[in-house]
Structures are given as C-alpha cells and as structure tokens.
Design an enzyme around this catalytic site. Structure first.
Site, PDB file in Angstrom:
ATOM      1  N   GLU A   1     114.678  -4.065 -11.774  1.00  0.00           N
ATOM      2  CA  GLU A   1     114.741  -4.957 -13.068  1.00  0.00           C
ATOM      3  C   GLU A   1     113.051  -4.592 -13.620  1.00  0.00           C
ATOM      4  OE1 GLU A   1     117.274  -8.741 -13.148  1.00  0.00           O
ATOM      5  OE2 GLU A   1     115.905  -8.728 -11.479  1.00  0.00           O
TER       6      GLU A   1
ATOM      7  N   HIS B   1     117.642 -12.351  -7.613  1.00  0.00           N
ATOM      8  CA  HIS B   1     117.431 -12.064  -9.102  1.00  0.00           C
ATOM      9  C   HIS B   1     116.151 -12.411  -9.635  1.00  0.00           C
ATOM     10  CE1 HIS B   1     118.136 -12.313 -13.141  1.00  0.00           C
ATOM     11  NE2 HIS B   1     119.085 -11.415 -13.223  1.00  0.00           N
TER      12      HIS B   1
END
Lengths: 222, 222, 222, 222
Positions: free
Chosen positions: A141, A93
């Site tokens: 992302e 992430h």
C-alpha cells in the site's frame, strides 16, 4: 496459473456493515462465478460469522493478534476467526499497524490454523522484510496512493515493481497484491502486468451504488 | 577483522542514571583502550549529551523515532541525538517495540544522519526480516534468555546460529550481536564463536559494584 | 495571585534543538525577569541537561513514563529528568498520548519527585477526568485549534470556559492552561480572562526569527 | 433497587469461543431467569452476532473504539456491535488499554448508540477520573487481584470502598462493579456489601466444567 485475487476490505464503512455486508458478499460470489477470479471480502469481525455462513465466498478478518487463546480481552485469535468461518486475515494494515514481533506472531498463528495471511506493507524495504516472515501474500500500500483516488497507473508504478522484485528475491513463494490505487479494470490489469497476483481495495467497491457492477469492471480486463 | 563490539544498555536503572552513568562510561573508555574491543554505552536520553561530551566513548540512544524534526512532542529524532553527540541508537528493543513501518523509518533516519543502527529482534524469522531493512547491526534477544541470568552457552545456542544464517542470507553486510544471556567472558567468547560480531548486555555491567572489572572479564577471552 | 505561566513546547522542531534551544532559553530567562511572568521551556530530552545547567529557567520534559527505574529501555523516568535538572513535565500531550492508567502513573511519579505535572487534555469531560488525577496543571488543547493559527479568541472560547469549570468542580487545587490557539499577547490576555492560569504554546515562539520579541508580545497585556 | 449485575468476560479462552460460548450463554440465561439477577456475557467479537441471535441474554463486546464508521480497518465501532446485537461493551479492560482521549471517545460512542459502557479501572484516582467521563459502570480491577485466585474478601477490600466513594463523589449516577477477586457467592455478597452494583469476572465461570453451577453459586447469597 492461479486466478487473480481481488480482496475487498469493507473497513468500518457503514456501507459494509451488517446487512449491507451481505449485499457485497452476494455480489462478490456472483462475479467470482462469472469470471473465474477469486474474490474475497474482509468485513468487520462481527460480520465474519453471518457472512461466511450465508455466502460461499472467502471471508477474511481485517486483523488478527498473534496470541494464543487465553487472557487476552478484546483481542482476535486465529482460532476464533477460523471457528467463525474465516479463510484468512489481513495483518498490519496501514490503519492497524503491529510491531515487527507481533506481525511475525500473527503470520505464524494464521499458518498454524491453515489460514491465509495477507501482510500489508508501505514500501520496498518493508516488503522485503515482510517476505522474510513467509506470509501467503504481501499487499503493498504505497502511502501516497491510499484513499487518494489516484490510479496506480498514473502514479509512479516503480514502487510496485521494486517491491515485487524485493519480495521475490527474499522468498519466491510469497505472492504479492497491489494494495492501493485501484479504481478500475484498467488498474487491475496494470497491477497484474506489474507482476502482482491481485489487488486489495476498499472504497471503490464498498461505497458503490452497485458493488457488483464495480466488481465486474475490475475483472473485465483479465 | 573489526574489533568485537560490546554494547552496554543502561536502561533506566538507577545505577546507570546521571552521575552514575559517568562511572560506567569511564570504565568503558578504560577497558576499550586496554583491550582494543569497541565498547559503547546506551544511557538514558538525558545523559547522552553530558556523557558524550565528557568521555571518548561511543554513546548510543536507547530508541529513536523515524520522524523528521517537527510537531512530534516527546519523540526522539535522529537529528537530536546526533546533535547531542550520539554515535547511533538501539531500535525496537524488546522493552520499546516499534511497528514494522516505524522500525524501517528509524533505520532510514539513522542512516541519513550517518548514525549506527542496532536493530533488536526476538527470533530467527524476525532477524531475517530485520536484515532486509539494512541496519548496521541486528541484535538477537531470545525472549527466554532476557534477564534470565541463563548463559547463552547453557541454553540452546541454535537460535543464535540460525539467526546469523538467516541474516547473512538476506543481507550479508549486516552484522549481528548476541543480545541476551551474556554474563561473562566465556559467554562473549561463545557469542563470537557462534558467528556474531559482539554482544548487547545490560544488568551484569550496570548493576555491578565494579563495572570495570565486569567489562575486563567480558573481553578476557577474546 | 501567582504569576501567569507561559510554557513553550519546543517539540522536535529543528529551531528548538541543540544550540538553538539555548537561544530560546536565554530569551525566556530575559523576558521572565523583565515581566515577572513565569516562562518555562520544554526542550527535547537530550537538551534538558545542558539547558537547565546553563540557564535559570524552568525546564520541562515533553513526556514522562510512570515507571520506576529498572528494565525500561527507551523510557523516561521522573527520577532521570529530575537528575538532569527538570522542574516538571508535560504528560499526555496530543502528540504523545498515554493510557488512562499510564497517565495516572506519570502524574504520581512526578509528584513523588516533587516535579510539576502539566496534563494535556482535548475536551471538557477529559479535562474533568484529568483533574481527578490531581496534576498541578491541566492544559486544554482543543483539537480544532492545535497548530491551526486560529486564535482562541476568534474560535469558540466555550471549551476553555467549560473546561475550567469542570476542572474546578472536580478538584479546585488544579490550575489550568490554555493549550492551543495562542498567537499573541491578546490571546494570552483572553486565556487569563477565561479563567486559566497561563498558556502552553509552541511554534509561534520556536519558529520566530526573534523568540524574545514574541515572548515580550505574549506578556504585554498582563 | 436494580438487580445485581454479573458480567462474565469470556476473554479469548478456548472454553468461551464459538460453540462453547453458546453453552455459557445458555447457562447465563437460565440462572438469570431463576434468580432475577442480571447476567451478561462478553464473548469474542465473532460470537456477538450468533450468541445475541440465539439467546435472550445481554451480550457485551470486550472493547470498542471511539471512532465513527469509515476508514478504520480492524477497529470496532459502536454501530457495528449494535447491529450485531450487543447491549454494551467493556472499555479499557486491563488487557486492552486505551488512551484517556480514546477512552472518553468510546464512552461517548456507546452512549450515542444507547449501549451500556463498562469502563475498567485499576485504582482509586483512576476510578474517579473514569467517573468524570460518565460511563454507565466503572469496573474496578485491582491489579493485585486480577487472575490471582485471591478473593476480594481476603485481600484488602479498601480499594473497592475508596473507589466507590471516589466515583460517587465525582458522579453519583455512575454504577460500580467489583472487577477482580470474585470466586464465589460469598465474594459477590461482599462486593455488594462494599457498595458495588455487581461484579465482572471471567475464568471461574468460563473454565468451569459446569458454568451454570458456578453462576448459581455466584447468585446464591443475594
């Protein structure tokens, strides 16, 4: 066609920690049943065990280390999250980056325990590289959309489109999530229309007064 | 067919630091001229400027950060190594790992400055991922061979073979180096026969009493 | 009383890289001679060798790893910066943090090579901890002042005062620098009046049209 | 005089994960009651909640990040381990190092939540630095003893003695644990005689066929 996947990352928000994670899990369970969407949640590590034991909802870790059980104090093994009841894990992430070698090791460790890997990326070439590691999902992302409140539909959606193509051209068994810029059912609709298999999102659900209402909106255009 | 590329990593060995880096640069220059091989050296950062100004030899940095010039104390920019005279850089060496996103940023930063990128990897899937980032070279360092003194010809050479295939299938403009297990001309021969475009090696040259002699041996079977 | 120490960190600013580092070194040399202040510069690694060979000015590395010469690709050894002509090094700058154990190892490595260590800290307890490691200097960079353009004289100067006390109470041989919020001679004066032995600064000198003029202003109130 | 503190780090050993953590917690509870020693366990994050809810035993996290609740995916907040039932946390274990600034932030975060901090160190100067941060405990893990099977009594015990002195001279409210080289009750006795307040240990308990028996031996000479 498999159901759209909506993965809610609880991060370390107070609104998603401890008893307050349960409230979101309950809402996820309810809206998943109503809508047929697959809705998972990624709470903090300490909440994986209680949440997965109290709710029939896919629970994800927010990170996993690609190490075997052993002398790795403070690390997260795939075995440990599996025993706690997890279904899979985020990997790499944007708030918890890994080296390239460690990323591959995490994906392999999850696969060996039959856990779902959701590998986060930040642009098109990185998405292609991620696909080469064979995770279950790549979640894109775009840095300019993270936590921006800007909808992917209003920003340039090309990064999603080119990433989907790049992932598919390297490994067409890898599914793709739109990982930032998701505020509403309209955004989820656009994410699916851009060729992705679902969305990864966080604050708009976690910080909502009524997470169930937000989740209902998210699945409303499917 | 382009010349075989032999890249000598001086690491932080005393035998490759300061004046002693010059000795290796001089040998590299001499053997390259004699043999037609392309021989580069990767000295410590502080030696890039003096070595590249005194020897006509391709000089590589051992690492580069994918950051722009600015407030990055202690970091290495592509611009700074270019100004110092470098031809390229190692990226993501096993002793200096980067995140996946930072790896991509380094490759891009080198490309923008027209510098050669040599991206190090540890196994076949990581090599495929690396190829997706479009570096000039992928250098495969099987962990079991690093610093082992074991020749790639005696160890299982399959990891080299499958990595070459994986790299080629993702991006066939990316060249490949065998990055560990190189002790002799015989090893270089095998590396080339396995389909790689050269070798990345360190201690066998750097720690030699006569680096020129070792380099001559390395190119002897080409 | 020793001269006030002004250490200019060139970071990776374009204005402080390559030939442009020379311009700042020349100005530092000139103003140091005129004023009697000790003015050092910390250029990028690649510029340590040429700058220290062309100018009689104390040259510092921006970071050093506490590792011995050996298989540490991409690392910076105290031995290598010493051979390149450095006088010392920053350690643990806010843009290049180290673990506590690595910080101690860097300070020890510098001491063993008779190089000056400037250990950066972010608050009072960390400054006390830093002092326990016995560096030559602790440089306090209050995070709220870094790159803010806010003068330490206008912000709350208590963090400097309490850090000086904390450092002195742990190890009174350790000198202290004010490491952020320095824009002018007035700021340097205040830094000295607060009990510190000098300043660490960057952009106001590096990005100036005329670095010599800024340096002259900095020493003007001493 | 407070009871001796025995802290068992379960690391990511299979023998200390999931249901098998419960077996060790039960043994810790039993031996603590029998002996009056304080026996804590540090299981994996996922086991903090179930273990602390089923056993009256002090449960520690193996690591904590000094960040506030918020956008810190994959991180561990003091708030989250407190809600899960933890009594404290290890900080900066040799297998999970932190920067100096992050170490301080973790100690502060634990203190603010009234959780016990056990800050790990590797030598005498680092122990002194650690004491300046004001943790509840400093646990000294001499690198040469970690996982060595060598008893602190047979190795040179001077590092423990000098570390205790260094810690006390910086901050005499900080307690000290001997953090490696503990195999038996004899070792615990020596650790206490060297001036430490207890021990931090791992494999000898976790990997034992009968953890209760090992714990009984550890407290047998007190």
């Amino acid at each position: 066609m498999p159901p759209v996947f909506i993965l809610v990352n609880l991060k370390t928000y107070l609104e998603g920690t401890g008893q307050r994670a349960h409230r979101i899990a309950a809402a996820a369970r309810e809206v998943a049943e109503e809508s047929g969407a697959m809705i998972g949640i990624a709470p903090g590590y300490m909440d994986i065990h209680p949440v997965s034991h109290h709710y029939e909802v896919p629970v994800f870790a927010q990170h996993v280390d690609g190490v075997s059980p052993g002398a790795y104090t403070g690390h997260i093994t795939a075995e440990a999250i599996r025993q706690a009841g997890a279904t899979g894990s985020l990997v790499n992430h944007s708030e918890r980056r890994l080296t390239l070698a460690a990323t591959e090791a995490s994906v392999v460790a999850l696969r060996q325990k039959k856990l779902i890997s959701v590998l986060c990326t930040n642009n098109t070439p990185v998405s292609a590289a991620a696909a080469a590691l064979g995770p279950d999902y790549v979640a894109i992302e775009p840095p300019e959309l993270i936590g921006s409140g800007v909808s992917v539909s209003k920003a340039n959606p090309d990064i999603i489109r080119t990433s989907v193509e790049a992932v598919r051209s390297v490994n067409d068994r890898v599914k793709v999530l739109t990982g930032a810029g998701i505020q509403s059912g309209e955004c989820v609709r656009i994410a699916v229309d851009l060729g992705t298999d679902g969305v990864l999102l966080a604050s708009s659900v976690v910080k909502a007064d009524d997470p169930g209402q937000v989740l209902r909106d998210l699945v409303s255009k499917l």
